[in-house]
Motif scaffolding. Structure first.
Motif, PDB file in Angstrom:
ATOM      1  N   ALA A  66       0.981  -1.173  -0.020  1.00  0.00           N
ATOM      2  CA  ALA A  66      -0.062  -0.093   0.003  1.00  0.00           C
ATOM      3  C   ALA A  66       0.871   1.163   0.029  1.00  0.00           C
ATOM      4  CB  ALA A  66      -0.950   0.002   1.120  1.00  0.00           C
ATOM      5  N   GLY A  67       2.103   1.056  -0.249  1.00  0.00           N
ATOM      6  CA  GLY A  67       3.231   2.443  -0.188  1.00  0.00           C
ATOM      7  C   GLY A  67       3.857   2.318   1.034  1.00  0.00           C
ATOM      8  N   VAL A  68       4.789   2.963   0.984  1.00  0.00           N
ATOM      9  CA  VAL A  68       5.905   3.302   2.067  1.00  0.00           C
ATOM     10  C   VAL A  68       6.222   4.861   2.185  1.00  0.00           C
ATOM     11  CG1 VAL A  68       8.203   2.678   2.964  1.00  0.00           C
ATOM     12  CG2 VAL A  68       6.859   0.993   1.707  1.00  0.00           C
ATOM     13  N   PRO A 101       7.662  17.212  10.302  1.00  0.00           N
ATOM     14  CA  PRO A 101       8.442  17.050  11.345  1.00  0.00           C
ATOM     15  C   PRO A 101       8.758  15.705  11.742  1.00  0.00           C
ATOM     16  CG  PRO A 101       6.729  18.616  11.768  1.00  0.00           C
ATOM     17  CD  PRO A 101       6.367  17.929  10.555  1.00  0.00           C
ATOM     18  N   PHE A 102       9.880  15.312  12.110  1.00  0.00           N
ATOM     19  CA  PHE A 102      10.396  13.986  12.257  1.00  0.00           C
ATOM     20  C   PHE A 102       9.694  13.328  13.507  1.00  0.00           C
ATOM     21  CE2 PHE A 102      13.598  10.745  13.568  1.00  0.00           C
ATOM     22  CZ  PHE A 102      13.411  10.093  12.219  1.00  0.00           C
ATOM     23  N   VAL A 103       9.505  13.874  14.765  1.00  0.00           N
ATOM     24  CA  VAL A 103       9.078  13.148  15.675  1.00  0.00           C
ATOM     25  C   VAL A 103       7.416  13.221  15.636  1.00  0.00           C
ATOM     26  CG1 VAL A 103       8.753  13.002  18.162  1.00  0.00           C
ATOM     27  CG2 VAL A 103      11.105  13.639  17.291  1.00  0.00           C
ATOM     28  N   GLU A 104       6.873  14.436  15.839  1.00  0.00           N
ATOM     29  CA  GLU A 104       5.392  14.579  15.570  1.00  0.00           C
ATOM     30  C   GLU A 104       4.770  13.733  14.438  1.00  0.00           C
ATOM     31  OE1 GLU A 104       7.666  17.002  15.970  1.00  0.00           O
ATOM     32  OE2 GLU A 104       7.077  18.439  17.427  1.00  0.00           O
ATOM     33  N   GLY A 105       5.416  14.226  13.153  1.00  0.00           N
ATOM     34  CA  GLY A 105       5.129  13.423  11.930  1.00  0.00           C
ATOM     35  C   GLY A 105       5.144  11.815  11.900  1.00  0.00           C
ATOM     36  N   ALA A 106       6.310  11.401  12.583  1.00  0.00           N
ATOM     37  CA  ALA A 106       6.139  10.043  12.900  1.00  0.00           C
ATOM     38  C   ALA A 106       5.098   9.342  13.648  1.00  0.00           C
ATOM     39  CB  ALA A 106       7.219   9.502  13.381  1.00  0.00           C
ATOM     40  N   VAL A 107       4.470  10.101  14.491  1.00  0.00           N
ATOM     41  CA  VAL A 107       3.239   9.678  15.539  1.00  0.00           C
ATOM     42  C   VAL A 107       2.240   9.891  14.731  1.00  0.00           C
ATOM     43  CG1 VAL A 107       1.917  10.087  17.490  1.00  0.00           C
ATOM     44  CG2 VAL A 107       4.477  10.386  17.626  1.00  0.00           C
ATOM     45  N   GLY A 108       1.915  11.018  13.706  1.00  0.00           N
ATOM     46  CA  GLY A 108       0.753  10.957  13.091  1.00  0.00           C
ATOM     47  C   GLY A 108       0.618  10.013  11.902  1.00  0.00           C
ATOM     48  N   SER A 114      -1.915   2.750  11.154  1.00  0.00           N
ATOM     49  CA  SER A 114      -2.512   1.714  11.916  1.00  0.00           C
ATOM     50  C   SER A 114      -4.081   1.649  11.890  1.00  0.00           C
ATOM     51  CB  SER A 114      -1.976   1.880  13.438  1.00  0.00           C
ATOM     52  OG  SER A 114      -0.664   1.747  13.452  1.00  0.00           O
ATOM     53  N   VAL A 115      -4.583   2.730  11.531  1.00  0.00           N
ATOM     54  CA  VAL A 115      -6.021   2.652  11.357  1.00  0.00           C
ATOM     55  C   VAL A 115      -6.401   2.269  10.126  1.00  0.00           C
ATOM     56  CG1 VAL A 115      -6.454   3.729  13.378  1.00  0.00           C
ATOM     57  CG2 VAL A 115      -6.533   5.092  11.374  1.00  0.00           C
ATOM     58  N   GLY A 116      -5.534   2.245   9.147  1.00  0.00           N
ATOM     59  CA  GLY A 116      -5.841   1.726   7.947  1.00  0.00           C
ATOM     60  C   GLY A 116      -5.820   2.900   6.665  1.00  0.00           C
ATOM     61  N   GLY A 117      -5.374   4.045   7.047  1.00  0.00           N
ATOM     62  CA  GLY A 117      -5.332   5.202   6.124  1.00  0.00           C
ATOM     63  C   GLY A 117      -4.291   4.767   5.209  1.00  0.00           C
ATOM     64  N   ASP A 118      -4.854   5.315   3.824  1.00  0.00           N
ATOM     65  CA  ASP A 118      -3.911   4.978   2.770  1.00  0.00           C
ATOM     66  C   ASP A 118      -2.800   6.013   2.667  1.00  0.00           C
ATOM     67  OD1 ASP A 118      -4.929   7.714   1.811  1.00  0.00           O
ATOM     68  OD2 ASP A 118      -5.883   6.767   0.383  1.00  0.00           O
ATOM     69  N   LEU A 119      -2.018   5.795   1.726  1.00  0.00           N
ATOM     70  CA  LEU A 119      -0.711   6.642   1.650  1.00  0.00           C
ATOM     71  C   LEU A 119      -0.920   7.929   1.755  1.00  0.00           C
ATOM     72  CD1 LEU A 119       2.496   6.549   1.714  1.00  0.00           C
ATOM     73  CD2 LEU A 119       2.520   6.221  -1.018  1.00  0.00           C
ATOM     74  N   ASP A 120      -1.977   8.630   1.127  1.00  0.00           N
ATOM     75  CA  ASP A 120      -2.296  10.068   1.120  1.00  0.00           C
ATOM     76  C   ASP A 120      -2.647  10.539   2.338  1.00  0.00           C
ATOM     77  OD1 ASP A 120      -1.664  10.343  -1.618  1.00  0.00           O
ATOM     78  OD2 ASP A 120      -3.840  10.038  -2.091  1.00  0.00           O
ATOM     79  N   ALA A 121      -3.585   9.845   2.996  1.00  0.00           N
ATOM     80  CA  ALA A 121      -3.786  10.289   4.301  1.00  0.00           C
ATOM     81  C   ALA A 121      -2.873   9.917   5.481  1.00  0.00           C
ATOM     82  CB  ALA A 121      -5.002   9.139   4.880  1.00  0.00           C
ATOM     83  N   VAL A 122      -1.899   9.238   5.368  1.00  0.00           N
ATOM     84  CA  VAL A 122      -0.642   8.966   6.176  1.00  0.00           C
ATOM     85  C   VAL A 122       0.188  10.255   5.896  1.00  0.00           C
ATOM     86  CG1 VAL A 122       1.382   7.684   6.661  1.00  0.00           C
ATOM     87  CG2 VAL A 122      -0.698   6.453   6.287  1.00  0.00           C
ATOM     88  N   GLU A 123       0.568  10.725   4.807  1.00  0.00           N
ATOM     89  CA  GLU A 123       1.181  11.731   4.417  1.00  0.00           C
ATOM     90  C   GLU A 123       0.830  13.176   5.130  1.00  0.00           C
ATOM     91  OE1 GLU A 123       3.484  13.904   0.594  1.00  0.00           O
ATOM     92  OE2 GLU A 123       1.904  12.887   0.304  1.00  0.00           O
TER      93      GLU A 123
END
Length: 135
Positions: A66-68, A101-108, A114-123
């Motif tokens: 589903a992308g990385v 941002p590295f830390v806050e962005g990683a959490v988001g 983890s809840v199934g968001g696609d790559l656009d939603a994760v970004e």
């Protein structure tokens, strides 16, 4: 999200310890998270820097089709990932450098993946961290 597919997250830092720690923090803050997360920190000999080999291995290890999403800490890590993307064969199809941002962005990113968001939603979730105010 397609059945069985999930966005993977790679956290790239100049320090192996920083990359591992941010990965651990993000997974724990995501309630244990189910997204595949890998760190790629430092150089193969344990020094400070970035390694295309470590990044490629981390990306391959979290690729679930589903992308990385790749988040980085500092400027030369950006250059390393951009160079790898230009080569076209070192990263899985659908790998994306995420401007966050590295830390806050990683959490988001980990929470959303983890809840199934696609790559656009994760970004988007990772990039929203630019708006977090600490005042």
């Amino acid at each position: 999200m397609s059945e069985g597919k999930q966005v993977g997250i790679v956290l790239v830092s100049h320090s192996a310890e920083v990359a591992r720690s941010v990965a651990e923090l993000a997974v724990r803050l995501a309630g244990g998270g189910t997204a595949p997360v890998a760190s790629a920190g430092g150089t193969p000999d344990g020094g400070l820097g970035t390694s295309s080999e470590l990044i490629a291995a981390a990306a391959a290890s979290v690729d679930r089709g589903a992308g990385v999403a790749i988040l980085v800490d500092l400027g030369s890590a950006v250059l390393t990932v951009k160079s790898m993307m230009a080569e076209g064969d070192e990263l899985p199809e659908g790998a994306r450098l995420v401007d966050a941002p590295f830390v806050e962005g990683a959490v988001g990113a980990v929470v959303t993946a983890s809840v199934g968001g696609d790559l656009d939603a994760v970004e988007a979730a990772a990039a929203e961290a630019y708006d977090y105010r600490k005042e």
